[in-house]
Motif scaffolding. Structure first.
Motif, PDB file in Angstrom:
ATOM      1  N   LYS A 108       0.829  -1.208   0.000  1.00  0.00           N
ATOM      2  CA  LYS A 108       0.000   0.000   0.000  1.00  0.00           C
ATOM      3  C   LYS A 108       0.862   1.255   0.000  1.00  0.00           C
ATOM      4  O   LYS A 108       0.508   2.263  -0.617  1.00  0.00           O
ATOM      5  N   THR A 109       2.008   1.187   0.688  1.00  0.00           N
ATOM      6  CA  THR A 109       2.918   2.331   0.729  1.00  0.00           C
ATOM      7  C   THR A 109       3.491   2.618  -0.655  1.00  0.00           C
ATOM      8  O   THR A 109       3.611   3.775  -1.077  1.00  0.00           O
ATOM      9  N   ILE A 110       3.860   1.554  -1.374  1.00  0.00           N
ATOM     10  CA  ILE A 110       4.396   1.724  -2.729  1.00  0.00           C
ATOM     11  C   ILE A 110       3.314   2.237  -3.681  1.00  0.00           C
ATOM     12  O   ILE A 110       3.559   3.098  -4.522  1.00  0.00           O
ATOM     13  N   GLU A 111       2.095   1.721  -3.524  1.00  0.00           N
ATOM     14  CA  GLU A 111       0.996   2.146  -4.377  1.00  0.00           C
ATOM     15  C   GLU A 111       0.581   3.587  -4.086  1.00  0.00           C
ATOM     16  O   GLU A 111       0.139   4.300  -4.975  1.00  0.00           O
ATOM     17  N   ASP A 112       0.726   3.994  -2.807  1.00  0.00           N
ATOM     18  CA  ASP A 112       0.350   5.355  -2.406  1.00  0.00           C
ATOM     19  C   ASP A 112       1.531   5.996  -1.684  1.00  0.00           C
ATOM     20  O   ASP A 112       1.559   6.069  -0.459  1.00  0.00           O
ATOM     21  N   PRO A 113       2.547   6.452  -2.414  1.00  0.00           N
ATOM     22  CA  PRO A 113       3.769   6.973  -1.801  1.00  0.00           C
ATOM     23  C   PRO A 113       3.568   8.225  -0.964  1.00  0.00           C
ATOM     24  O   PRO A 113       4.442   8.602  -0.190  1.00  0.00           O
ATOM     25  N   GLU A 114       2.413   8.897  -1.106  1.00  0.00           N
ATOM     26  CA  GLU A 114       2.147  10.105  -0.323  1.00  0.00           C
ATOM     27  C   GLU A 114       1.463   9.789   1.008  1.00  0.00           C
ATOM     28  O   GLU A 114       1.190  10.692   1.797  1.00  0.00           O
ATOM     29  N   ALA A 115       1.224   8.494   1.280  1.00  0.00           N
ATOM     30  CA  ALA A 115       0.482   8.117   2.490  1.00  0.00           C
ATOM     31  C   ALA A 115       1.194   8.554   3.765  1.00  0.00           C
ATOM     32  O   ALA A 115       0.556   8.886   4.765  1.00  0.00           O
ATOM     33  N   TRP A 116       2.532   8.548   3.733  1.00  0.00           N
ATOM     34  CA  TRP A 116       3.293   8.904   4.934  1.00  0.00           C
ATOM     35  C   TRP A 116       2.989  10.319   5.408  1.00  0.00           C
ATOM     36  O   TRP A 116       3.115  10.636   6.592  1.00  0.00           O
TER      37      TRP A 116
END
Length: 388
Positions: A53-61
């Motif tokens: 999910k982090t790779i798919e949504d790199p702005e999640a952080w």
């Protein structure tokens, strides 16, 4: 590049293992080229659901809520994940690439050839918790220290071809720990050997007659050995319970302290008040002092002082949570703080300047002070009672 692609047969499946370095642009090209030419039925990537999910949504952080992390009791887990991520980003920066590029390429290429995507790595939280529960207190302190100190060396030196070959042979988790893996064998067992077993099981049970797996180079030899074995998946995916002795101590100490204070009141009101004052000053005082040492906000210091003597009697709570929540409420971490973590986390000064890291530091400091204060107060109350 053929030396980084291994083909083998397992029962009625053809399995192709692509060895990569997690921060290498060359590995990205190799993954694309191999999947395009082999057109497998399944593509396994060394990711779990969370990292996918982090790779798919790199702005999640950017949406990370530090207060929620404290409430969910995940400060140590977040800390280890941040340090791991920071290590990867620093290596990628030296190479001029992006972290996880080869895994993202594996995901995209799987879609292009209509292959089924398999998330083949064990949940990172399970990995960290298994490691954390199996380490002793002394080893835990060295574990965190090794992470931080391990990132300070040769920070400005560019990576050579020899360094790149080393990256192919090292797991990122393992590399981040430096020499600690030699001192504590359990680190290599949990981070490498157990994950080799998990990865091998996922790969050989992936659907279709042709399976391609994108793996960090360090895992390829172990996975090859494990493919012909049976894996105990329940064992390596179960988080060990907290050590019973430690859990027992967290309940016995508060009972003993309460017993001593009650005994003091039975002797006299003055003795009871002196015991109660000693408890509050030692426990709350050291929690506040440690929060002050890390330059926590005055309200965070006050929160530590007030919470520490009370939270000791509630094992499910901790003084650091209240101090950390106060710090997060007053000095809200910004997106810029999150962006600077890869650089700040390896500098002592960075921990004080970065608001996100500062909150984690306040939590750790207040908890440490409260723990020391508990034993100091107990000893002082014993001295008062015996002296009387």
């Amino acid at each position: 590049m053929s030396e980084n692609v291994t083909k083998l047969q397992y029962q009625d499946k053809e399995i192709i293992l692509v060895a990569t370095a997690h921060v290498s642009e060359t590995s990205v090209a190799l993954v694309k080229e191999t999947i395009d030419s082999e057109r497998p039925n399944s593509v396994c990537v060394e990711l779990d659901e969370g990292r996918y999910k982090t790779i798919e949504d790199p702005e999640a952080w950017k949406r990370t809520d530090v207060a929620q992390i404290i409430r969910d009791k995940k400060v140590w887990l977040m800390l280890t994940q941040l340090i791991l991520s920071a290590y990867q980003k620093r290596m990628a920066k030296k190479l001029g690439t992006k972290v996880g590029g080869e895994m993202l390429q594996g995901i995209n290429s799987a879609k292009e050839v209509n292959a089924e995507l398999v998330l083949a790595d064990r949940n990172i939280q399970t990995t960290f918790l298994r490691l954390w529960r199996l380490l002793t207190l002394r080893e835990k302190l060295k574990f965190i220290t090794g992470f931080i100190l391990g990132g300070e060396e040769d920070d400005d030196q560019p990576l050579t071809e020899e360094d790149f070959q080393t990256l192919l042979k090292q797991d990122t988790l393992e590399a981040t720990l430096g020499e600690l893996k030699h001192e504590f064998p359990i680190i290599g067992e949990v981070l490498i050997n157990e994950r080799d077993q998990y990865l091998a099981n996922k790969i050989k049970t992936a659907p279709g007659p042709k399976v391609l797996a994108v793996l960090g180079g360090a895992h390829v030899p172990g996975v090859i050995k494990e493919l012909s074995k049976e894996q105990d998946m329940q064992k390596i995916t179960t988080v060990p319970a907290k050590k019973s002795r430690l859990k027992l101590v967290t309940y016995i100490i508060p009972v003993l302290i309460l017993g001593l204070i009650a005994y003091g009141f039975l002797q006299s009101v003055d003795m009871g008040l002196r015991a109660l004052t000693s408890w509050w000053l030692w426990n709350g005082g050291l929690a506040a002092l440690f929060t002050l040492i890390v330059l926590g906000h005055p309200l965070s210091i006050l929160a530590a002082f007030l919470a520490a003597p009370l939270t000791t009697f509630a094992p499910g709570l901790a003084a650091g949570w209240f101090a950390g929540l106060a710090e997060a409420w007053i000095k809200k971490p910004t997106v810029e703080d999150m962006q600077n973590i890869p650089d700040d986390i390896f500098r002592l000064k960075g921990w004080y300047q970065n608001r996100f890291l500062k909150v984690l530091l306040v939590v750790i400091a207040a908890n440490l002070g409260s723990t020391i204060g508990t034993f100091a107060a107990g000893a002082d109350i014993m001295r008062l009672i015996l002296g009387s």
